[in-house]
Design an enzyme around this catalytic site. Structure first.
Site, PDB file in Angstrom:
ATOM      1  N   SER A  14     -39.708 -47.389  22.047  1.00  0.00           N
ATOM      2  CA  SER A  14     -39.261 -46.042  22.399  1.00  0.00           C
ATOM      3  C   SER A  14     -40.056 -44.963  21.670  1.00  0.00           C
ATOM      4  CB  SER A  14     -37.769 -45.874  22.077  1.00  0.00           C
ATOM      5  OG  SER A  14     -37.374 -44.533  22.321  1.00  0.00           O
ATOM      6  N   LEU A  15     -40.511 -43.983  22.444  1.00  0.00           N
ATOM      7  CA  LEU A  15     -41.206 -42.826  21.863  1.00  0.00           C
ATOM      8  C   LEU A  15     -40.268 -41.634  21.681  1.00  0.00           C
ATOM      9  CD1 LEU A  15     -44.610 -42.902  23.807  1.00  0.00           C
ATOM     10  CD2 LEU A  15     -44.148 -43.678  21.475  1.00  0.00           C
ATOM     11  N   SER A  16     -38.975 -41.838  21.920  1.00  0.00           N
ATOM     12  CA  SER A  16     -38.018 -40.727  21.804  1.00  0.00           C
ATOM     13  C   SER A  16     -38.031 -40.069  20.426  1.00  0.00           C
ATOM     14  CB  SER A  16     -36.604 -41.207  22.157  1.00  0.00           C
ATOM     15  OG  SER A  16     -36.506 -41.501  23.532  1.00  0.00           O
ATOM     16  N   LYS A  65     -26.233 -48.301  28.753  1.00  0.00           N
ATOM     17  CA  LYS A  65     -25.911 -47.086  29.517  1.00  0.00           C
ATOM     18  C   LYS A  65     -24.529 -47.144  30.177  1.00  0.00           C
ATOM     19  CE  LYS A  65     -30.666 -45.677  30.236  1.00  0.00           C
ATOM     20  NZ  LYS A  65     -31.605 -44.943  31.093  1.00  0.00           N
ATOM     21  N   GLY A 125     -34.869 -54.857  39.838  1.00  0.00           N
ATOM     22  CA  GLY A 125     -34.011 -54.659  38.682  1.00  0.00           C
ATOM     23  C   GLY A 125     -32.676 -54.055  39.073  1.00  0.00           C
ATOM     24  N   ALA A 126     -31.687 -54.260  38.212  1.00  0.00           N
ATOM     25  CA  ALA A 126     -30.343 -53.722  38.464  1.00  0.00           C
ATOM     26  C   ALA A 126     -29.708 -53.237  37.173  1.00  0.00           C
ATOM     27  CB  ALA A 126     -29.459 -54.782  39.136  1.00  0.00           C
ATOM     28  N   TYR A 211     -43.009 -46.777  30.261  1.00  0.00           N
ATOM     29  CA  TYR A 211     -44.035 -45.787  29.916  1.00  0.00           C
ATOM     30  C   TYR A 211     -44.834 -46.182  28.680  1.00  0.00           C
ATOM     31  CZ  TYR A 211     -40.564 -44.314  26.434  1.00  0.00           C
ATOM     32  OH  TYR A 211     -39.669 -44.296  25.397  1.00  0.00           O
TER      33      TYR A 211
END
Length: 265
Positions: A14-16, A65, A125-126, A211
């Protein structure tokens, strides 16, 4: 100092934190953003720390999520519609779940200049982001959505929410105009999604939600066969921009300097 974070597993890619800490500096905000990979039984306590004010805000990525939802006080209408939360904040003493993935994905597709109107789209994907992808595609007036997932029962669960999608078995392919990889396959260099490029036709649109790395094997092969490709970089930036605005009431800039910092530093 405000403390914010993203939870998910895996989370190393993660680049968050790099992104949000850059925006904090640019906007003179006294805050820090971190990433953690909690166990599922730790999520409730983390969200309670938002209630206590120890954590100012959160992002949520796979596989949490949906799993954060039972611990929230309320959700936006979009989060309810998709059953997916990627942004958490406190308002009037309540813990609220929001979905910024839909707009992030939709704007990134508009950037691509590819028209999805009446197109046939295959989603691989799901997981947690897929309801947001489906919602965005519907906003763009897509023609038909097919879904394939390694665990078919998860795909069937999504069909309960979006009854007009069609489920096909993993490894099968239909005549699509665009294909979206929403699995984690590609986070590691050795991972492949088996596609017979000799039978799918020409001039398809390949989109990978991943990404980092910026070019997965999925995109690399598609590019070699002359198809249009796009990774999840701009979706990542747009969803983060909206989350930042929710937390700080500031719309941070997305420009070439930022993109170079994130991906070429």
């Amino acid at each position: 100092m405000k403390k914010l974070l993203i939870i998910g597993n895996p989370i190393e890619h993660s680049l968050s934190p790099k992104l949000h800490n850059y925006w904090f500096k640019k906007n003179n905000i006294n805050a820090i953003y971190e990433k953690i990979a909690p166990k599922e039984n730790e999520i409730k306590d983390i969200i309670e720390n938002v209630r206590k004010g120890e954590i100012y805000g959160m992002n949520v990525t796979v596989p949490y999520k949906q799993k954060v939802i039972p611990f929230l006080d309320d959700m936006s209408s979009l989060a309810k519609d998709t059953g997916s939360v990627n942004t958490i904040f406190k308002k009037d003493g309540k813990i609220i779940g929001e979905n910024t993935d839909v707009s992030g994905f939709e704007i990134s597709l508009k950037d691509s200049k590819y028209s999805f109107k009446n197109k046939i789209v295959l989603i691989l994907g799901a997981g947690g982001v897929v309801p947001s992808i489906i919602k965005a595609l519907k906003n763009l007036e897509v023609g038909k959505i097919y879904l394939s997932n390694r665990t078919q029962s998860k795909a069937e669960d999504l069909k309960k929410i979006f009854i007009d999608i069609e489920i096909i078995k993993w490894g099968e392919f239909i005549n699509f105009d665009a294909i979206i990889n929403a699995t984690s396959l590609g986070l590691h260099q050795e991972e492949n999604i088996e596609i017979d490029f000799n039978i799918i036709g020409k001039d398809k649109f390949f989109y990978d939600v991943i990404y980092n790395p910026p070019i997965t094997n999925f995109l690399n092969k598609a590019k070699r066969y002359g198809h249009k490709t796009q990774n999840g970089k701009m979706m990542f930036l747009y969803q983060a921009q909206k989350a930042f605005n929710i937390w700080h009431n500031i719309i941070p800039k997305i420009n070439d300097k930022l993109i170079n910092f994130l991906y070429n530093d």
